[in-house]
Design an enzyme around this catalytic site. Structure first.
Site, PDB file in Angstrom:
ATOM      1  N   GLN A   1       1.141  -0.933   0.214  1.00 23.57           N
ATOM      2  CA  GLN A   1      -0.066  -0.009   0.253  1.00 23.57           C
ATOM      3  C   GLN A   1       1.028   1.396   0.295  1.00 23.57           C
ATOM      4  O   GLN A   1       0.734   2.209   0.123  1.00 23.57           O
ATOM      5  CB  GLN A   1      -0.758  -0.070   0.755  1.00 23.57           C
ATOM      6  CG  GLN A   1      -2.314  -0.775   1.251  1.00 23.57           C
ATOM      7  CD  GLN A   1      -2.440  -1.143   2.595  1.00 23.57           C
ATOM      8  OE1 GLN A   1      -3.094  -1.552   3.182  1.00 23.57           O
ATOM      9  NE2 GLN A   1      -3.309   0.413   3.029  1.00 23.57           N
TER      10      GLN A   1
ATOM     11  N   ARG B   1      -5.781   7.521  16.662  1.00 23.04           N
ATOM     12  CA  ARG B   1      -7.329   7.673  16.410  1.00 23.04           C
ATOM     13  C   ARG B   1      -7.957   7.123  17.051  1.00 23.04           C
ATOM     14  O   ARG B   1      -9.525   7.223  17.379  1.00 23.04           O
ATOM     15  CB  ARG B   1      -6.829   6.633  14.730  1.00 23.04           C
ATOM     16  CG  ARG B   1      -8.112   7.157  14.063  1.00 23.04           C
ATOM     17  CD  ARG B   1      -7.650   6.684  12.302  1.00 23.04           C
ATOM     18  NE  ARG B   1      -7.557   7.530  11.590  1.00 23.04           N
ATOM     19  CZ  ARG B   1      -7.777   8.385  10.674  1.00 23.04           C
ATOM     20  NH1 ARG B   1      -9.870   8.714  10.968  1.00 23.04           N
ATOM     21  NH2 ARG B   1      -7.476   9.203  10.496  1.00 23.04           N
TER      22      ARG B   1
ATOM     23  N   PHE C   1      -8.201   1.650  11.600  1.00 22.30           N
ATOM     24  CA  PHE C   1      -6.581   2.340  12.569  1.00 22.30           C
ATOM     25  C   PHE C   1      -7.303   2.497  13.725  1.00 22.30           C
ATOM     26  O   PHE C   1      -7.008   3.804  14.168  1.00 22.30           O
ATOM     27  CB  PHE C   1      -6.328   3.871  11.339  1.00 22.30           C
ATOM     28  CG  PHE C   1      -5.078   3.791  11.413  1.00 22.30           C
ATOM     29  CD1 PHE C   1      -3.935   2.716  10.342  1.00 22.30           C
ATOM     30  CD2 PHE C   1      -4.653   4.817  11.462  1.00 22.30           C
ATOM     31  CE1 PHE C   1      -2.632   2.951  11.074  1.00 22.30           C
ATOM     32  CE2 PHE C   1      -3.106   5.368  11.837  1.00 22.30           C
ATOM     33  CZ  PHE C   1      -2.305   4.423  11.645  1.00 22.30           C
TER      34      PHE C   1
ATOM     35  N   GLU D   1     -12.585   3.210   4.849  1.00 18.37           N
ATOM     36  CA  GLU D   1     -13.169   2.751   6.314  1.00 18.37           C
ATOM     37  C   GLU D   1     -14.565   3.050   7.154  1.00 18.37           C
ATOM     38  O   GLU D   1     -15.056   2.206   7.964  1.00 18.37           O
ATOM     39  CB  GLU D   1     -11.440   3.081   7.510  1.00 18.37           C
ATOM     40  CG  GLU D   1     -10.485   2.465   6.887  1.00 18.37           C
ATOM     41  CD  GLU D   1      -9.320   3.711   7.145  1.00 18.37           C
ATOM     42  OE1 GLU D   1      -9.558   4.869   6.892  1.00 18.37           O
ATOM     43  OE2 GLU D   1      -8.719   3.103   8.244  1.00 18.37           O
TER      44      GLU D   1
HETATM   45  N1  MTE Z   1     -11.358  -2.592  -0.251  1.00 18.27           N
HETATM   46  C1  MTE Z   1     -10.536  -3.679  -0.369  1.00 18.27           C
HETATM   47  N2  MTE Z   1     -11.270  -4.208  -1.462  1.00 18.27           N
HETATM   48  N3  MTE Z   1      -9.448  -3.961  -0.538  1.00 18.27           N
HETATM   49  C2  MTE Z   1      -8.691  -3.006   0.949  1.00 18.27           C
HETATM   50  O1  MTE Z   1      -7.684  -3.582   0.164  1.00 18.27           O
HETATM   51  N4  MTE Z   1      -8.848  -1.826   1.780  1.00 18.27           N
HETATM   52  C3  MTE Z   1      -9.039  -0.892   2.671  1.00 18.27           C
HETATM   53  C4  MTE Z   1     -10.444   0.116   2.007  1.00 18.27           C
HETATM   54  N5  MTE Z   1     -10.930  -1.212   1.322  1.00 18.27           N
HETATM   55  C5  MTE Z   1      -9.221  -2.397   0.609  1.00 18.27           C
HETATM   56  C6  MTE Z   1     -11.081  -2.314   1.031  1.00 18.27           C
HETATM   57  C7  MTE Z   1      -8.678   0.407   3.911  1.00 18.27           C
HETATM   58  S1  MTE Z   1      -7.608  -0.112   5.247  1.00 18.27           S
HETATM   59  C8  MTE Z   1      -8.666   1.606   3.140  1.00 18.27           C
HETATM   60  S2  MTE Z   1      -7.617   3.131   4.280  1.00 18.27           S
HETATM   61  C9  MTE Z   1      -9.030   2.290   2.258  1.00 18.27           C
HETATM   62  O2  MTE Z   1      -9.766   0.973   1.735  1.00 18.27           O
HETATM   63  C10 MTE Z   1      -7.965   2.591   0.987  1.00 18.27           C
HETATM   64  O3  MTE Z   1      -8.062   3.357  -0.249  1.00 18.27           O
HETATM   65  P1  MTE Z   1      -8.828   4.521  -0.630  1.00 18.27           P
HETATM   66  O4  MTE Z   1      -8.349   5.229   0.839  1.00 18.27           O
HETATM   67  O5  MTE Z   1      -8.569   4.581  -2.047  1.00 18.27           O
HETATM   68  O6  MTE Z   1     -10.372   4.531   0.039  1.00 18.27           O
HETATM   69  N1  HPA Z   2      -4.711   6.497   9.089  1.00 19.52           N
HETATM   70  C1  HPA Z   2      -4.403   5.506   8.828  1.00 19.52           C
HETATM   71  N2  HPA Z   2      -2.754   5.242   8.155  1.00 19.52           N
HETATM   72  C2  HPA Z   2      -2.565   6.030   8.468  1.00 19.52           C
HETATM   73  C3  HPA Z   2      -2.735   7.170   9.518  1.00 19.52           C
HETATM   74  C4  HPA Z   2      -4.149   7.612   9.337  1.00 19.52           C
HETATM   75  O1  HPA Z   2      -4.795   8.369  10.435  1.00 19.52           O
HETATM   76  N3  HPA Z   2      -1.622   8.034   9.830  1.00 19.52           N
HETATM   77  C5  HPA Z   2      -0.444   7.240   9.600  1.00 19.52           C
HETATM   78  N4  HPA Z   2      -0.833   5.955   8.479  1.00 19.52           N
HETATM   79 MO1  MOS Z   3      -6.505   2.046   5.567  1.00 21.22          MO
HETATM   80  S1  MOS Z   3      -6.603   0.563   7.862  1.00 21.22           S
HETATM   81  O1  MOS Z   3      -5.508   3.117   6.300  1.00 21.22           O
HETATM   82  O2  MOS Z   3      -4.801   1.737   4.459  1.00 21.22           O
END
Ligand code: MTE
Ligand code: HPA
Ligand code: MOS
Length: 775
Positions: free
Chosen positions: A196, A309, A343, A730
């Site tokens: 990521q 958080r 988180f 999330e």
């Molecule tokens: N959706 C899928 N299908 N697979 C993933 O690994 N990760 C989640 C969410 N949705 C995830 C997911 C997490 S932890 C985060 S932080 C966000 O997607 C990250 O993507 P975005 O910031 O583009 O929403």
């Molecule tokens: N959220 C998710 N990932 C992160 C953050 C947060 O606030 N800070 C650093 N990594």
């Molecule tokens: Mo999502 S736990 O912020 O990768």
């Protein structure tokens, strides 16, 4: 008009046909080797020596590497204290210590048994309470204080004191951590990783090998799921593969088995939160005092930010007139816990949702009435315990709408009647909320960059720092850019993420990946739009463009940008209704030597939080939603079913409604898995026993709610984010909590006033014991 449309996910076809390429699908290169990390058989103590001589004699083993082969053996996003390979002090059971190298995995697995470790064992620490007693802290947060929590507590007509406990959670992405490192010219390394955070992976690889950052490129095409588990922890595995590639001058592939991935990598943080709440006869919260403890595992990793958080989300959707919140991360001898969807937010919010169920039992009221009473309001009681005003707050309306559409009152009566008559089962009903703060709480991470390149046929390639893990960020970027140019989405491709194209990027995390990278891509697209509009303005003005003269460079002060429109494949000058096709505009721009590529940097404005006073604006905005779940529990076995769940969310104006619905349902089910069946078991030595799907139970389709309604409210008031959308990744995870509170409500139906001590996950065993307590 592609923003707002249900364009299919850019990998949907590939995922079902097998066309999508994941790391381990990459064809073997000539000379390529496989890498198997071998972990230590102890959770604590000192690693005195490793004897791999017998392993080296086994068939097919080409080499072995240890910490001694690394130029630099510590990494860590916040505190660089974690070894890539154990050198001396052991952090946890199965912590990687040796890399075996060969060309056949069967050979390596056979040889693994012949690696000998000489270890001076110590007793490991595996629980939060034990770690507190031994003063083993990774981080202590500054307290959050609002009002006079002690005075308000003393005056409160009712007080409840307790400890809320929730367990960890395995990410269970389908693709384990995986990486292939290619040795390039002059000692450079190219790594393809399931990460990521390509930038951090690049940095950790470079440091481990003693290279400068410009000697390493990290490329991420996609992940088979990340869920936070590959935010920080993909990097050390990439460093291991890179070490082998650089030592052997051969491509090196390290793809963890599911079991190794589960044993070696960190999970969601278990929390134990001690609290006292003071409230009045109606159930109005007057004061909350809480001390949150997170189990960080062996190393710091992202734990401090995760605890922060949790502390930011301990209010849930409810106004706290007085509060004193403290928090600490303890160090244990378990794998280093890490980011996982939410988180820390879920662990904070679940605490108050649990407390409200207790208050309801204590006051003999319906918990929803208490939630409505305490819910943040629109024009008052709308400032958080860290001083951030909520702005446009849809929570009261969400609660009211879902109460109505889910038939809450009627079903509550039916459930009461059912519980009064049934001798074999008990039902529970509960509505909970999510109010999730959008932004990285570390302000510097809220930036991104993008480049947009238009080719001569008018098709477009976009590169950003966002990584695609299934959440649909590529599709959203594609839509935003296609929308800006007024061209079909299939004419825009989002390219593999690479540190060569987008530098110093943040992890795709904090639900902000789509927000930040769509905004950066849009900003770049606007740069190109302006030059094309300028070109057309000049054509319309009769500026000579021929073999001798050409369109002058863009002069922003003379450009009447608002007069131009990009739609339906046309660039139109609105006042004159004259237009030219997109393709013609691109061709003309090229011959007039106007750049058809643009790079843009974006940062989220308006963020500022003072850590000393714990006051400020850590978040850009909040994503809100509510869910109501109904469960039925078997009184003889503790087994249960989710009979029905209704979800209502505010995602502003969605860029892709279909993808967002997928995010909401997926996150909810992942959340309910965490609070119901996903339980981590360790033996006395701290070895993870539940390290495969045979022993670790994630929800399957039969576990999902029998009736599952997911709806969205229209919100045209949101002005915060790109195209007025809201982040989705999330926030809905926290709605899974409604299944746990519904189970607690069911157990409470059997209580004769005794406050529940239900833990999370509420496995059938846990439910049975909780119900038995009340008999
Ligand atoms: N959706 C899928 N299908 N697979 C993933 O690994 N990760 C989640 C969410 N949705 C995830 C997911 C997490 S932890 C985060 S932080 C966000 O997607 C990250 O993507 P975005 O910031 O583009 O929403
Ligand atoms: N959220 C998710 N990932 C992160 C953050 C947060 O606030 N800070 C650093 N990594
Ligand atoms: Mo999502 S736990 O912020 O990768």
């Amino acid at each position: 008009m592609s923003v707002g449309q249900n364009i299919p996910h850019d990998s949907s076809r590939g995922h079902v046909t097998g066309g999508s390429v994941f790391i381990d699908d990459r064809p073997m290169m000539a000379g390529e080797v496989l890498v198997l990390p071998v972990g230590v058989p102890a959770a604590a103590g000192r690693l005195k020596s490793i004897d791999y001589s017998q392993a080296l004699k086994c068939r097919g083993v080409l080499a072995a590497f240890t910490a001694k082969d690394l130029s630099h053996n510590s990494w860590g996003t916040i505190v660089p204290e974690q070894p890539i390979l154990v050198a001396d002090k052991i952090g946890h059971y199965d912590e990687p210590a040796v890399l075996l190298v060969g060309t056949d995995m069967e050979d390596l697995l056979r040889a693994k048994k012949h690696v000998q470790f000489e270890i001076e064992k110590e007793n490991g620490v595996f629980t939060i309470d034990e770690a507190i007693k031994l003063d083993r802290f990774i981080y202590k947060a500054n307290a959050f204080k609002v009002g006079d929590a002690d005075a308000a507590m003393a005056k409160a007509p009712h007080r409840l004191k307790g400890a809320f406990e929730c367990g960890g959670q395995e990410h269970f992405y389908l693709e384990s951590n995986a990486c292939i490192a290619y040795p390039m010219e002059d000692g450079q390394i190219e790594v393809h990783a399931s990460s990521q955070h390509p930038t951090e992976t690049q940095h950790v690889v470079a440091e481990a090998l003693g290279l400068s950052l410009h000697e390493v490129v990290c490329i991420v095409k996609r992940m088979g799921g990340g869920f936070g588990g590959k935010e920080s922890q993909a990097a050390p595995f990439a460093a291991m593969a890179a070490l082998v590639a650089s030592k052997m001058k051969r491509p090196a592939r390290l793809c963890l088995s599911k079991d190794d991935d589960m044993m070696m990598t960190g999970k969601r943080h278990p929390f134990k939160n001690y609290y006292e709440v003071g409230f009045d006869n109606d159930g109005r919260i007057l004061s909350l005092k809480a001390h949150l403890y997170a189990d960080g595992g062996a190393y710091a990793d992202l734990s401090s930010s995760i605890l922060d958080r949790a502390m930011f989300h301990v209010d849930g959707a409810y106004y706290l007139p007085a509060a004193h919140i403290e928090g600490a991360v303890v160090r244990t001898n378990l794998y280093s816990n890490t980011a996982f969807r939410g988180f820390g937010g879920p662990q904070g919010t679940m605490t108050i949702e649990s407390i409200i169920e207790d208050m309801a039992l204590h006051l003999k009221k319906d918990a929803l009435a208490i939630r409505e009473l305490n819910c943040y309001q629109k024009d008052h009681n709308n400032v958080t315990h860290y001083g951030q005003a909520l702005g446009h707050n849809p929570l009261p309306e969400l609660f009211a709408d879902l109460k109505k559409s889910s038939d809450y009152d009627k079903r509550r009566q039916e459930i009461d009647a059912f519980n009064a008559s049934s001798k074999t089962a008990v039902r529970g009903l509960s509505m909970t909320a999510t109010k999730f703060g959008i932004a990285f709480t570390a302000r510097f991470l809220n930036q991104g960059n993008a480049s947009v390149n238009v080719h001569k046929d008018g098709t477009v390639q976009v590169s950003t720092g966002a990584t695609e893990m299934g959440q649909g960020v590529n599709t959203k970027i594609q839509q935003v850019v296609a929308h800006a140019f007024g061209i079909p989405t299939h004419d825009v491709k989002v390219m593999a993420t690479s540190t060569e194209k987008n530098h110093n990027t943040s992890p795709t995390a904090a639900s902000s990946g789509s927000d930040i990278n769509c905004a950066a891509a849009l900003k770049a697209a606007v740069g190109i739009q302006k030059r094309l509009a300028w070109l057309f303005q000049n054509i319309l003005a009769g500026t000579p463009m021929n073999d001798i003269a050409e369109c002058p460079p863009l002069d922003e002060s003379k450009l009447k940008f608002e007069e131009f429109q990009f739609e339906n494949g046309l660039l139109t000058h609105k006042p004159s209704s004259k237009s030219m096709t997109w393709q013609e505009a691109i061709k003309q721009a090229y011959f007039n030597r106007l750049s058809l590529g643009e790079y843009a940097h974006f940062k989220t404005e308006g963020l500022g939080f003072d850590k000393k006073t714990s006051q400020g604006t850590p978040f850009k905005y909040f994503t809100n939603g509510v869910a109501v779940s109904e469960v039925q529990v078997d009184l003889f076995t503790g087994e249960y079913k989710v009979l029905r769940t209704d979800i209502l969310m505010d995602l502003g104006r969605r860029i892709n409604p279909g993808i967002d619905k997928g995010q909401v349902t997926g996150a909810f089910v992942q959340g309910m898995g965490w609070v119901t069946s996903e339980k981590l078991f360790h033996n006395k030595e701290g070895k993870l026993l539940s390290h495969s799907p045979t022993t670790y139970k994630i929800p399957n389709v039969q576990d999902t709610p029998r009736v599952f309604n997911v709806e969205f409210i229209e919100n045209h008031e949101n002005r915060e984010n790109v195209h007025r959308s809201k982040a989705v990744g999330e926030p809905p995870f926290l709605l899974g909590i409604s299944v746990w509170t519904a189970l607690k409500d069911a157990a409470n139906a059997k209580s004769k006033g005794l406050i529940s001590t239900l833990k999370s996950p509420a496995t059938p065993e846990e439910m049975l014991m909780e119900i038995a307590r009340h008999e």
